[in-house]
Design an enzyme around this catalytic site. Sequence first.
Site, PDB file in Angstrom:
ATOM      1  N   HIS A 127      37.717  44.062  37.046  1.00 55.00           N
ATOM      2  CA  HIS A 127      37.520  42.922  36.152  1.00 55.00           C
ATOM      3  C   HIS A 127      37.468  43.347  34.690  1.00 55.00           C
ATOM      4  CE1 HIS A 127      36.894  40.715  39.837  1.00 55.00           C
ATOM      5  NE2 HIS A 127      37.028  39.613  39.121  1.00 55.00           N
ATOM      6  N   TYR A 187      33.589  31.609  31.969  1.00 56.91           N
ATOM      7  CA  TYR A 187      33.609  32.051  33.364  1.00 56.91           C
ATOM      8  C   TYR A 187      32.817  33.347  33.470  1.00 56.91           C
ATOM      9  CZ  TYR A 187      35.896  33.177  37.890  1.00 56.91           C
ATOM     10  OH  TYR A 187      36.185  33.472  39.201  1.00 56.91           O
ATOM     11  N   TYR A 224      34.806  46.819  41.767  1.00 63.05           N
ATOM     12  CA  TYR A 224      34.932  45.409  41.413  1.00 63.05           C
ATOM     13  C   TYR A 224      34.799  45.243  39.901  1.00 63.05           C
ATOM     14  CZ  TYR A 224      34.242  40.352  41.574  1.00 63.05           C
ATOM     15  OH  TYR A 224      34.365  38.996  41.374  1.00 63.05           O
ATOM     16  N   TRP A 231      46.697  38.686  42.436  1.00 63.07           N
ATOM     17  CA  TRP A 231      45.323  39.141  42.172  1.00 63.07           C
ATOM     18  C   TRP A 231      44.520  39.171  43.471  1.00 63.07           C
ATOM     19  CZ3 TRP A 231      42.697  41.643  38.608  1.00 63.07           C
ATOM     20  CH2 TRP A 231      41.301  41.616  38.642  1.00 63.07           C
ATOM     21  N   TRP A 232      44.638  38.131  44.257  1.00 60.55           N
ATOM     22  CA  TRP A 232      43.899  38.102  45.525  1.00 60.55           C
ATOM     23  C   TRP A 232      44.309  39.254  46.429  1.00 60.55           C
ATOM     24  CZ3 TRP A 232      44.656  32.227  46.728  1.00 60.55           C
ATOM     25  CH2 TRP A 232      43.786  31.466  45.934  1.00 60.55           C
TER      26      TRP A 232
END
Length: 104
Positions: free
Chosen positions: A22, A41, A18, A76-77
Amino acid sequence: MSRVAFKMYLHEGKTDEYKRRHDELWPELHELLKQSGIGNYSIFLDEETNVLFGVMNVADEAARRELPNHPVMKKWWAYMKDIMESNPDNSPVSTPLQEVFYME
């Protein structure tokens, strides 16, 4: 400007992956988020529960609500669905959180 907070759910053992994904965030996704009025963010991980906590500033709520319809967001999802709990449309399972305290 509003702040939005939410939690998502990472699969066991997927923390490094993960973070890697990112760290290598696609430039087109970064630009889309910025153009949609999203800034400051951050995503945090509770390593005991694998719960991700996200918080962001939103300048344009209408633009943020349109993000699920954008091809880059959908891509992306799909890319992320193998390492986190996802809905049938590949969007991450996400629980909105209510702000109960803020200090500036």
